[in-house]
Write a protein that holds these residues in place. Structure first.
Motif, PDB file in Angstrom:
ATOM      1  N   MET A  89      -1.791  15.853 -49.980  1.00 55.42           N
ATOM      2  CA  MET A  89      -0.839  14.784 -50.182  1.00 55.42           C
ATOM      3  C   MET A  89      -0.948  13.848 -48.972  1.00 55.42           C
ATOM      4  N   ASP A  90      -0.963  12.572 -49.190  1.00 52.05           N
ATOM      5  CA  ASP A  90      -1.128  11.639 -48.083  1.00 52.05           C
ATOM      6  C   ASP A  90       0.229  11.143 -47.560  1.00 52.05           C
ATOM      7  N   TYR A  91       0.179  10.491 -46.415  1.00 56.71           N
ATOM      8  CA  TYR A  91       1.379  10.027 -45.714  1.00 56.71           C
ATOM      9  C   TYR A  91       2.195   9.068 -46.572  1.00 56.71           C
ATOM     10  N   GLU A  92       1.526   8.124 -47.239  1.00 54.50           N
ATOM     11  CA  GLU A  92       2.237   7.151 -48.071  1.00 54.50           C
ATOM     12  C   GLU A  92       3.002   7.833 -49.203  1.00 54.50           C
ATOM     13  N   THR A  93       2.388   8.812 -49.830  1.00 53.11           N
ATOM     14  CA  THR A  93       3.045   9.549 -50.914  1.00 53.11           C
ATOM     15  C   THR A  93       4.269  10.291 -50.387  1.00 53.11           C
ATOM     16  N   LEU A  94       4.131  10.895 -49.207  1.00 45.84           N
ATOM     17  CA  LEU A  94       5.266  11.608 -48.610  1.00 45.84           C
ATOM     18  C   LEU A  94       6.378  10.653 -48.202  1.00 45.84           C
ATOM     19  N   LEU A  95       6.012   9.471 -47.722  1.00 49.47           N
ATOM     20  CA  LEU A  95       7.023   8.463 -47.404  1.00 49.47           C
ATOM     21  C   LEU A  95       7.799   8.055 -48.654  1.00 49.47           C
ATOM     22  N   LYS A  96       7.092   7.929 -49.782  1.00 47.08           N
ATOM     23  CA  LYS A  96       7.762   7.586 -51.046  1.00 47.08           C
ATOM     24  C   LYS A  96       8.686   8.721 -51.488  1.00 47.08           C
ATOM     25  N   GLU A  97       8.245   9.964 -51.306  1.00 43.32           N
ATOM     26  CA  GLU A  97       9.091  11.104 -51.648  1.00 43.32           C
ATOM     27  C   GLU A  97      10.362  11.082 -50.798  1.00 43.32           C
ATOM     28  N   ALA A  98      10.206  10.839 -49.503  1.00 43.99           N
ATOM     29  CA  ALA A  98      11.365  10.766 -48.610  1.00 43.99           C
ATOM     30  C   ALA A  98      12.302   9.645 -49.049  1.00 43.99           C
ATOM     31  N   ASP A  99      11.745   8.496 -49.372  1.00 42.36           N
ATOM     32  CA  ASP A  99      12.549   7.357 -49.808  1.00 42.36           C
ATOM     33  C   ASP A  99      13.308   7.684 -51.090  1.00 42.36           C
ATOM     34  N   SER A 100      12.658   8.398 -52.005  1.00 45.90           N
ATOM     35  CA  SER A 100      13.320   8.755 -53.265  1.00 45.90           C
ATOM     36  C   SER A 100      14.494   9.706 -53.046  1.00 45.90           C
ATOM     37  N   MET A 101      14.489  10.391 -51.891  1.00 45.14           N
ATOM     38  CA  MET A 101      15.584  11.305 -51.534  1.00 45.14           C
ATOM     39  C   MET A 101      16.601  10.608 -50.622  1.00 45.14           C
ATOM     40  N   ASN A 102      16.450   9.278 -50.485  1.00 39.78           N
ATOM     41  CA  ASN A 102      17.309   8.480 -49.601  1.00 39.78           C
ATOM     42  C   ASN A 102      17.228   8.913 -48.145  1.00 39.78           C
ATOM     43  N   LEU A 103      16.036   9.333 -47.725  1.00 40.34           N
ATOM     44  CA  LEU A 103      15.789   9.684 -46.332  1.00 40.34           C
ATOM     45  C   LEU A 103      15.154   8.487 -45.634  1.00 40.34           C
ATOM     46  N   VAL A 104      15.548   8.254 -44.411  1.00 44.05           N
ATOM     47  CA  VAL A 104      14.996   7.163 -43.612  1.00 44.05           C
ATOM     48  C   VAL A 104      13.993   7.762 -42.640  1.00 44.05           C
ATOM     49  N   VAL A 105      12.742   7.312 -42.711  1.00 46.58           N
ATOM     50  CA  VAL A 105      11.690   7.817 -41.830  1.00 46.58           C
ATOM     51  C   VAL A 105      11.319   6.709 -40.854  1.00 46.58           C
ATOM     52  N   LYS A 106      11.361   7.042 -39.574  1.00 43.95           N
ATOM     53  CA  LYS A 106      10.995   6.093 -38.514  1.00 43.95           C
ATOM     54  C   LYS A 106       9.984   6.755 -37.597  1.00 43.95           C
ATOM     55  N   GLU A 107       8.992   5.986 -37.183  1.00 40.73           N
ATOM     56  CA  GLU A 107       8.046   6.462 -36.186  1.00 40.73           C
ATOM     57  C   GLU A 107       8.578   6.086 -34.819  1.00 40.73           C
ATOM     58  N   LYS A 108       8.623   7.078 -33.919  1.00 40.52           N
ATOM     59  CA  LYS A 108       9.228   6.885 -32.605  1.00 40.52           C
ATOM     60  C   LYS A 108       8.364   7.555 -31.538  1.00 40.52           C
ATOM     61  N   PRO A 109       8.559   7.187 -30.280  1.00 38.03           N
ATOM     62  CA  PRO A 109       7.803   7.814 -29.188  1.00 38.03           C
ATOM     63  C   PRO A 109       8.434   9.144 -28.760  1.00 38.03           C
ATOM     64  N   LEU A 110       8.405  10.122 -29.639  1.00 37.63           N
ATOM     65  CA  LEU A 110       8.985  11.433 -29.339  1.00 37.63           C
ATOM     66  C   LEU A 110       8.153  12.141 -28.268  1.00 37.63           C
ATOM     67  N   ARG A 111       8.810  12.936 -27.461  1.00 31.07           N
ATOM     68  CA  ARG A 111       8.093  13.668 -26.408  1.00 31.07           C
ATOM     69  C   ARG A 111       8.009  15.162 -26.683  1.00 31.07           C
ATOM     70  N   ALA A 112       9.123  15.749 -27.052  1.00 34.20           N
ATOM     71  CA  ALA A 112       9.186  17.205 -27.158  1.00 34.20           C
ATOM     72  C   ALA A 112       8.691  17.742 -28.501  1.00 34.20           C
ATOM     73  N   HIS A 113       8.789  16.957 -29.554  1.00 32.33           N
ATOM     74  CA  HIS A 113       8.440  17.438 -30.884  1.00 32.33           C
ATOM     75  C   HIS A 113       7.622  16.373 -31.616  1.00 32.33           C
ATOM     76  N   ALA A 114       6.864  16.810 -32.603  1.00 30.93           N
ATOM     77  CA  ALA A 114       6.099  15.862 -33.425  1.00 30.93           C
ATOM     78  C   ALA A 114       6.990  15.238 -34.493  1.00 30.93           C
ATOM     79  N   GLY A 115       8.076  15.920 -34.834  1.00 28.86           N
ATOM     80  CA  GLY A 115       9.001  15.407 -35.837  1.00 28.86           C
ATOM     81  C   GLY A 115      10.370  16.035 -35.664  1.00 28.86           C
TER      82      GLY A 115
END
Length: 151
Positions: free
Chosen positions: A1-27
């Motif tokens: 499954m690719d990133y775009e498809t997963l972003l659409k899945e998240a959006d369909s669940m009303n989840l907001v995904v943001k890319e950020k400069p995280l240090r301690a975790h990947a997500g």
């Protein structure tokens, strides 16, 4: 499954995904907000987002303290969802059918990092034991990975 498809899945669940400069975790996920470490490849981001979606579907409460056994169980559950979304047993069979000979070839075909593939295979070995049967195939996890088509 690719990133775009997963972003659409998240959006369909009303989840907001943001890319950020995280240090301690990947997500990280909190409520309906998912943060993904910005300085990763798209392939890595897909694996992380798949796991964060797994947390959304299954995790209850704050599980950052991984010394707690219940938190470890929830982490493994979310990771298994990511492994199944990104690879799955059928993905292993598809890679076999495409004649992938090495972990690197298999990871490239499945569009995941090689380390993620190896983690997936180790988790499946823990879950299923030495082998598992899927459709008309047997996937062996020991002594080495092999796929055998049943006649």
């Amino acid at each position: 499954m690719d990133y775009e498809t997963l972003l659409k899945e998240a959006d369909s669940m009303n989840l907001v995904v943001k890319e950020k400069p995280l240090r301690a975790h990947a997500g990280r996920i909190k409520g309906n907000r998912i943060a993904i470490k910005a300085d990763m490849t798209t392939i890595e981001k897909a694996c992380v987002l798949a796991e964060e979606l797994g947390h959304y579907y299954t995790t209850v409460g704050n599980i950052l303290d991984q010394s707690d056994y219940q938190n470890q169980k929830q982490e493994l559950r979310a990771r298994l969802i990511a492994y199944n979304k990104m690879i799955g047993l059928l993905g292993i069979i598809k890679a076999y059918k495409k004649r992938c000979q090495t972990f690197a070839e298999m990871a490239d075909y499945l569009n995941v990092p090689e380390s993620f593939l190896k983690e997936t295979l180790e988790r499946y070995r823990t879950k299923y034991g030495c082998k598992v049967e899927v459709d008309n195939y047997v996937i062996l996890f020991e002594p080495q990975l092999a796929v055998i088509e049943k006649m």
